[in-house]
Design a protein around this motif. Structure first.
Motif, PDB file in Angstrom:
ATOM      1  N   THR A 199      11.206  15.448 -23.951  1.00 45.22           N
ATOM      2  CA  THR A 199      10.014  14.607 -23.849  1.00 45.22           C
ATOM      3  C   THR A 199       9.067  15.109 -22.774  1.00 45.22           C
ATOM      4  OG1 THR A 199      11.324  12.707 -24.563  1.00 45.22           O
ATOM      5  CG2 THR A 199       9.198  12.242 -23.564  1.00 45.22           C
ATOM      6  N   TYR A 200       9.595  15.331 -21.574  1.00 43.95           N
ATOM      7  CA  TYR A 200       8.751  15.747 -20.454  1.00 43.95           C
ATOM      8  C   TYR A 200       7.972  17.035 -20.744  1.00 43.95           C
ATOM      9  CZ  TYR A 200       7.486  17.310 -15.751  1.00 43.95           C
ATOM     10  OH  TYR A 200       6.806  17.762 -14.651  1.00 43.95           O
ATOM     11  N   PRO A 201       8.582  18.107 -21.276  1.00 42.01           N
ATOM     12  CA  PRO A 201       7.822  19.347 -21.485  1.00 42.01           C
ATOM     13  C   PRO A 201       6.747  19.252 -22.553  1.00 42.01           C
ATOM     14  CG  PRO A 201      10.198  19.760 -21.513  1.00 42.01           C
ATOM     15  CD  PRO A 201      10.007  18.285 -21.602  1.00 42.01           C
ATOM     16  N   ALA A 202       6.737  18.162 -23.330  1.00 38.50           N
ATOM     17  CA  ALA A 202       5.743  18.021 -24.388  1.00 38.50           C
ATOM     18  C   ALA A 202       4.566  17.140 -23.986  1.00 38.50           C
ATOM     19  CB  ALA A 202       6.403  17.436 -25.638  1.00 38.50           C
ATOM     20  N   LEU A 203       4.576  16.603 -22.772  1.00 35.49           N
ATOM     21  CA  LEU A 203       3.558  15.636 -22.362  1.00 35.49           C
ATOM     22  C   LEU A 203       2.636  16.202 -21.298  1.00 35.49           C
ATOM     23  CD1 LEU A 203       5.808  12.438 -22.032  1.00 35.49           C
ATOM     24  CD2 LEU A 203       4.498  13.194 -24.032  1.00 35.49           C
ATOM     25  N   GLY A 204       1.405  15.682 -21.257  1.00 37.92           N
ATOM     26  CA  GLY A 204       0.486  15.944 -20.153  1.00 37.92           C
ATOM     27  C   GLY A 204       0.035  17.390 -20.044  1.00 37.92           C
ATOM     28  N   VAL A 205      -0.147  17.813 -18.777  1.00 42.13           N
ATOM     29  CA  VAL A 205      -0.689  19.146 -18.506  1.00 42.13           C
ATOM     30  C   VAL A 205       0.389  20.219 -18.446  1.00 42.13           C
ATOM     31  CG1 VAL A 205      -2.659  18.213 -17.246  1.00 42.13           C
ATOM     32  CG2 VAL A 205      -0.554  18.740 -16.009  1.00 42.13           C
ATOM     33  N   VAL A 206       1.653  19.824 -18.421  1.00 45.90           N
ATOM     34  CA  VAL A 206       2.734  20.802 -18.283  1.00 45.90           C
ATOM     35  C   VAL A 206       2.774  21.799 -19.438  1.00 45.90           C
ATOM     36  CG1 VAL A 206       5.254  20.997 -18.356  1.00 45.90           C
ATOM     37  CG2 VAL A 206       4.179  19.488 -16.710  1.00 45.90           C
ATOM     38  N   PRO A 207       2.641  21.390 -20.717  1.00 46.18           N
ATOM     39  CA  PRO A 207       2.676  22.388 -21.791  1.00 46.18           C
ATOM     40  C   PRO A 207       1.578  23.440 -21.662  1.00 46.18           C
ATOM     41  CG  PRO A 207       2.880  20.175 -22.676  1.00 46.18           C
ATOM     42  CD  PRO A 207       2.518  20.019 -21.242  1.00 46.18           C
ATOM     43  N   VAL A 208       0.408  23.046 -21.197  1.00 45.08           N
ATOM     44  CA  VAL A 208      -0.693  24.003 -21.046  1.00 45.08           C
ATOM     45  C   VAL A 208      -0.371  25.016 -19.949  1.00 45.08           C
ATOM     46  CG1 VAL A 208      -3.159  24.241 -20.619  1.00 45.08           C
ATOM     47  CG2 VAL A 208      -2.303  22.213 -21.804  1.00 45.08           C
ATOM     48  N   ALA A 209       0.095  24.528 -18.800  1.00 47.83           N
ATOM     49  CA  ALA A 209       0.419  25.428 -17.696  1.00 47.83           C
ATOM     50  C   ALA A 209       1.563  26.366 -18.061  1.00 47.83           C
ATOM     51  CB  ALA A 209       0.769  24.611 -16.447  1.00 47.83           C
ATOM     52  N   TRP A 210       2.575  25.842 -18.740  1.00 55.25           N
ATOM     53  CA  TRP A 210       3.693  26.690 -19.147  1.00 55.25           C
ATOM     54  C   TRP A 210       3.253  27.743 -20.154  1.00 55.25           C
ATOM     55  CZ3 TRP A 210       8.065  28.222 -17.384  1.00 55.25           C
ATOM     56  CH2 TRP A 210       8.810  27.421 -16.519  1.00 55.25           C
ATOM     57  N   SER A 211       2.349  27.412 -21.038  1.00 49.74           N
ATOM     58  CA  SER A 211       1.883  28.376 -22.036  1.00 49.74           C
ATOM     59  C   SER A 211       1.117  29.523 -21.382  1.00 49.74           C
ATOM     60  CB  SER A 211       1.010  27.668 -23.074  1.00 49.74           C
ATOM     61  OG  SER A 211       1.751  26.676 -23.765  1.00 49.74           O
ATOM     62  N   LEU A 212       0.252  29.208 -20.428  1.00 52.17           N
ATOM     63  CA  LEU A 212      -0.476  30.265 -19.724  1.00 52.17           C
ATOM     64  C   LEU A 212       0.484  31.139 -18.912  1.00 52.17           C
ATOM     65  CD1 LEU A 212      -3.603  28.257 -18.517  1.00 52.17           C
ATOM     66  CD2 LEU A 212      -3.494  29.917 -20.374  1.00 52.17           C
ATOM     67  N   PHE A 213       1.469  30.505 -18.270  1.00 51.21           N
ATOM     68  CA  PHE A 213       2.448  31.274 -17.513  1.00 51.21           C
ATOM     69  C   PHE A 213       3.305  32.135 -18.439  1.00 51.21           C
ATOM     70  CE2 PHE A 213       6.734  31.489 -15.491  1.00 51.21           C
ATOM     71  CZ  PHE A 213       6.389  32.337 -14.449  1.00 51.21           C
ATOM     72  N   GLY A 214       3.679  31.593 -19.593  1.00 49.58           N
ATOM     73  CA  GLY A 214       4.438  32.376 -20.558  1.00 49.58           C
ATOM     74  C   GLY A 214       3.664  33.582 -21.051  1.00 49.58           C
ATOM     75  N   LEU A 215       2.362  33.415 -21.281  1.00 50.34           N
ATOM     76  CA  LEU A 215       1.521  34.538 -21.686  1.00 50.34           C
ATOM     77  C   LEU A 215       1.495  35.617 -20.613  1.00 50.34           C
ATOM     78  CD1 LEU A 215      -0.596  35.763 -23.654  1.00 50.34           C
ATOM     79  CD2 LEU A 215      -2.339  34.502 -22.371  1.00 50.34           C
ATOM     80  N   ALA A 216       1.248  35.227 -19.360  1.00 51.00           N
ATOM     81  CA  ALA A 216       1.186  36.201 -18.270  1.00 51.00           C
ATOM     82  C   ALA A 216       2.528  36.880 -18.048  1.00 51.00           C
ATOM     83  CB  ALA A 216       0.723  35.511 -16.991  1.00 51.00           C
ATOM     84  N   LEU A 217       3.610  36.116 -18.111  1.00 52.69           N
ATOM     85  CA  LEU A 217       4.938  36.692 -17.905  1.00 52.69           C
ATOM     86  C   LEU A 217       5.271  37.686 -19.016  1.00 52.69           C
ATOM     87  CD1 LEU A 217       7.075  36.334 -15.718  1.00 52.69           C
ATOM     88  CD2 LEU A 217       8.206  34.655 -17.179  1.00 52.69           C
ATOM     89  N   GLY A 218       4.889  37.364 -20.238  1.00 53.15           N
ATOM     90  CA  GLY A 218       5.102  38.299 -21.338  1.00 53.15           C
ATOM     91  C   GLY A 218       4.322  39.581 -21.159  1.00 53.15           C
ATOM     92  N   VAL A 219       3.104  39.481 -20.650  1.00 55.54           N
ATOM     93  CA  VAL A 219       2.294  40.683 -20.392  1.00 55.54           C
ATOM     94  C   VAL A 219       2.973  41.580 -19.362  1.00 55.54           C
ATOM     95  CG1 VAL A 219       0.101  41.497 -19.454  1.00 55.54           C
ATOM     96  CG2 VAL A 219       0.131  39.596 -21.061  1.00 55.54           C
ATOM     97  N   LEU A 220       3.505  40.976 -18.294  1.00 55.46           N
ATOM     98  CA  LEU A 220       4.192  41.764 -17.270  1.00 55.46           C
ATOM     99  C   LEU A 220       5.441  42.437 -17.837  1.00 55.46           C
ATOM    100  CD1 LEU A 220       4.568  42.684 -14.351  1.00 55.46           C
ATOM    101  CD2 LEU A 220       5.722  40.499 -13.891  1.00 55.46           C
ATOM    102  N   VAL A 221       6.203  41.705 -18.636  1.00 59.72           N
ATOM    103  CA  VAL A 221       7.394  42.301 -19.248  1.00 59.72           C
ATOM    104  C   VAL A 221       7.006  43.467 -20.148  1.00 59.72           C
ATOM    105  CG1 VAL A 221       9.285  41.863 -20.860  1.00 59.72           C
ATOM    106  CG2 VAL A 221       8.748  40.190 -19.101  1.00 59.72           C
ATOM    107  N   GLY A 222       5.952  43.302 -20.922  1.00 56.92           N
ATOM    108  CA  GLY A 222       5.495  44.387 -21.785  1.00 56.92           C
ATOM    109  C   GLY A 222       5.028  45.600 -21.006  1.00 56.92           C
TER     110      GLY A 222
END
Length: 350
Positions: A199-222
């Motif tokens: 429930t918590y990860p699907a609410l509010g601003v957290v999904p947006v922040a996690w998505s941007l962080f996931g994008l950046a982290l994936g770029v670094l791994v690549g």
């Protein structure tokens, strides 16, 4: 047969074109819309943008339809006096309640886990290949020799998928929070506390922040692996591990409320407020000694005789502060990751 001739210079039918400076040829028309590096990045990301747009429309329509169905069935329960728990013993009320609970389970068992997995998927399929394929094809070295600076090229390369992720996840997070708040959390006898499970990860601003962080982290791994397939797989694992680490840190992002109360025998000791997140609890013995809940497993007889219980928890009012702290931390980490990627790109020989 006679031919008529003009006795003077021909009058132009429209305004005369200005003389061309390149020896008489027509002036070149300036291209409208994005150009240069931005046009190239938009062209490269066109399939991804199209796919995200289609998914956004489909999922948004499904969430709106779920809200409409839930509201319609809840209104029917109110009209037939089946809205209160006392009426659910009637067969017709149980049938209506079952239809509502089916939609609830669709939301809690499908929508919320899918929303939690979105940052992992973004890191895998948008972040991981973004630079990995450039290194794999050898185009990064070509970029470093062009007139466009590496900083501008990288920021442009990140801006388009970043903006796409920001808009798409913001819309989805808003719709998910809306359905949860209006149709599930405030429904009678519904049990879906904001801090639990998916429930918590699907609410509010957290999904947006996690998505941007996931994008950046994936770029670094690549950038580190420089192989597209490996970057896709490792990015998913790394983002999932980061989410697991945050789950362990999350209780301490905001001060806990600590409370003591008489030991509740039937409820197993400490009883937290409704929908609160109980982080730790135990008992206080007659001599003032505190015992943790884990210690009570081995000494159940001692704990059952304790006069007082204690607990540390987050009430529902802590949801927004915890989410803001977590989102701020993730945005800072995102900026740090992008800085590392940029420095590695501009380093000689990279």
């Amino acid at each position: 047969m006679s031919t008529s001739t003009l006795s003077g210079p021909a009058t132009p039918s429209g305004p005369a074109a200005p003389p061309a400076a390149n020896g008489g040829s027509a002036p070149a028309r300036r291209r409208r819309g994005p150009s240069g590096a931005l046009w190239l990045v938009l062209h490269q990301n066109r399939p991804a943008i199209r796919s995200v747009a289609i998914l956004l429309v489909v999922v948004s329509a499904a969430l709106v339809a779920m809200h409409v169905l839930l509201q319609d069935r809840l209104e029917l329960m109110q009209q037939t006096s089946c809205y209160t728990p006392a009426s659910w013993e009637r067969i017709e009320c149980r049938i209506q309640l079952g239809r509502v609970e089916m939609l609830d389970r669709m939301f809690t068992d499908i929508v919320q886990p899918a929303a939690t997995a979105v940052p992992v998927l973004i890191g895998m399929f948008l972040g991981g290949p973004l630079l990995a394929q450039e290194y794999e094809r050898g185009t990064v070295r070509l970029v470093l020799t062009q007139s466009v600076s590496p900083r501008r090229w990288l920021l442009t390369r990140l801006a388009v998928p970043g903006a796409t992720v920001l808009v798409a996840t913001a819309v989805l997070a808003a719709l998910t929070s809306w359905v949860w708040w209006s149709d599930i959390f405030h429904r009678p006898a519904a049990f879906d506390p904001p801090f639990q499970g998916f429930t918590y990860p699907a609410l509010g601003v957290v999904p947006v922040a996690w998505s941007l962080f996931g994008l950046a982290l994936g770029v670094l791994v690549g950038q580190l692996l420089r192989r597209t397939v490996a970057a896709v797989l490792v990015s998913g694992v790394v983002v999932a591990l980061a989410q697991a680490v945050m789950v362990a840190w999350r209780p301490f992002l905001w001060p806990l409320v600590e409370e003591e109360q008489p030991y509740h025998t039937t409820m197993g000791g400490f009883v937290q407020p409704a929908d609160a997140w109980l982080v730790e609890h135990g008992v206080v013995l007659a001599d003032g000694t505190r015992m943790m809940n884990d210690e009570c497993v081995a000494s159940a007889s001692v704990c059952n005789q304790a006069p007082t219980s204690w607990g540390q928890y987050h009430p529902v009012s802590h949801l927004v502060p915890i989410q803001l702290v977590e989102a701020g931390l993730l945005l800072v980490l995102t900026a740090l990751v992008v800085t590392v990627v940029l420095r590695r790109l501009t380093r000689a020989g990279v």
